[in-house]
Design a protein around this motif. Sequence first.
Motif, PDB file in Angstrom:
ATOM      1  N   THR A  92      -8.219   3.659  -3.591  1.00  0.00           N
ATOM      2  CA  THR A  92      -6.946   3.003  -3.888  1.00  0.00           C
ATOM      3  C   THR A  92      -6.805   1.619  -3.266  1.00  0.00           C
ATOM      4  O   THR A  92      -5.925   0.853  -3.663  1.00  0.00           O
ATOM      5  N   MET A 107     -10.420   5.765   1.755  1.00  0.00           N
ATOM      6  CA  MET A 107      -9.384   4.850   1.274  1.00  0.00           C
ATOM      7  C   MET A 107      -9.837   3.988   0.097  1.00  0.00           C
ATOM      8  O   MET A 107      -9.015   3.360  -0.571  1.00  0.00           O
ATOM      9  N   THR A 110       0.827  -1.202   0.000  1.00  0.00           N
ATOM     10  CA  THR A 110       0.000   0.000   0.000  1.00  0.00           C
ATOM     11  C   THR A 110       0.863   1.254   0.000  1.00  0.00           C
ATOM     12  O   THR A 110       1.978   1.256   0.530  1.00  0.00           O
ATOM     13  N   ARG A 111       0.332   2.306  -0.609  1.00  0.00           N
ATOM     14  CA  ARG A 111       0.986   3.608  -0.581  1.00  0.00           C
ATOM     15  C   ARG A 111       0.411   4.496   0.517  1.00  0.00           C
ATOM     16  O   ARG A 111       0.785   5.665   0.618  1.00  0.00           O
ATOM     17  N   ARG A 112      -0.497   3.947   1.311  1.00  0.00           N
ATOM     18  CA  ARG A 112      -1.156   4.739   2.348  1.00  0.00           C
ATOM     19  C   ARG A 112      -1.039   4.060   3.715  1.00  0.00           C
ATOM     20  O   ARG A 112      -2.029   3.791   4.388  1.00  0.00           O
ATOM     21  N   ALA A 121      -2.653   5.982   6.697  1.00  0.00           N
ATOM     22  CA  ALA A 121      -4.118   5.917   6.713  1.00  0.00           C
ATOM     23  C   ALA A 121      -4.576   4.600   7.335  1.00  0.00           C
ATOM     24  O   ALA A 121      -5.532   4.574   8.125  1.00  0.00           O
TER      25      ALA A 121
END
Length: 295
Positions: free
Chosen positions: A175, A172, A67-69, A72
């Motif tokens: 993505t 969220m 994940t790029r988050r 979050a």
Amino acid sequence: MAPAPSIPKAAFWMALSIASMLAMSVAGRETTVELNVFQVLELRSVIGFFILLPLVVMNGGFAAMRTRRPFAHIARNVIHYTGQAAWLYALTLIPLAVLISIEFTTPIWTAILAVSFLGERLSRSKLTAIVLGLIGVVVIVRPSAVSMDPGHLVVLGAAVCFGISMVLVKSMTKTESVVRIIFWMLIVQSAVGLIPALYSWHNPSPGLWPWIFVIAFTGMSSHFCLARALVHADATIISPMDFLRVPLTALVGWLLYHEQIDVFTAGGAALILAGNLLNLQKKTPRVAEAEAATP
């Protein structure tokens, strides 16, 4: 190609989701008689991770879980973990039907927070739903009563946490897939709860392990079955089905724990459920949004 809408299939999966939630409520009460809340949550997350592994493999393996988050996911799961801990603790304090009734204020808090942080419009129906939900809570809790139960406030705090978690999941879903969200839920919550669980750890008795596996399995199956139900029908059909949890939970509490329901609980629950009905939106929801609505 998306499956054709099917009310019978949606009802089938929703019935399994409700059954999972009822089983999780009973298993949560049975396990917290002997174990600390934090240990129950840790066992649930660790065992749930292994239950999820086949779905991870089917959805691209660990590489697809990147994940790029990360922040979050961490923020959402710290809040969700807090809500789950409060929910389990409230199970030890108040009747099942009261707990579930107050928990159903989660969509109300979600609506308030979505207006504040996601810029959603506060329509007349949403405002009416919020007012009815708040009145319902006041009727159940009766804050002027001398014998007000602190368990009411605990589960109300859990519902607020679930509402915050829902809003974070909504942000969220552009993505993140459902499997990825659940994957990081189990990873983050296992890490968050490890130290509190070890601090109060003691080995479960042999007779408790079946209940531990029930709470771990139903924690996953409730999410999966709800997601499958949403594949076959919109939220306007699925959400009213979930309201059956209130009378069914009251029945389970009466049969297993001899819990009685007074007129205030029944009236407050009716107001909260009426508010939820008004708050339903006529649009197909993202499956990941449903994931955060259950403990």
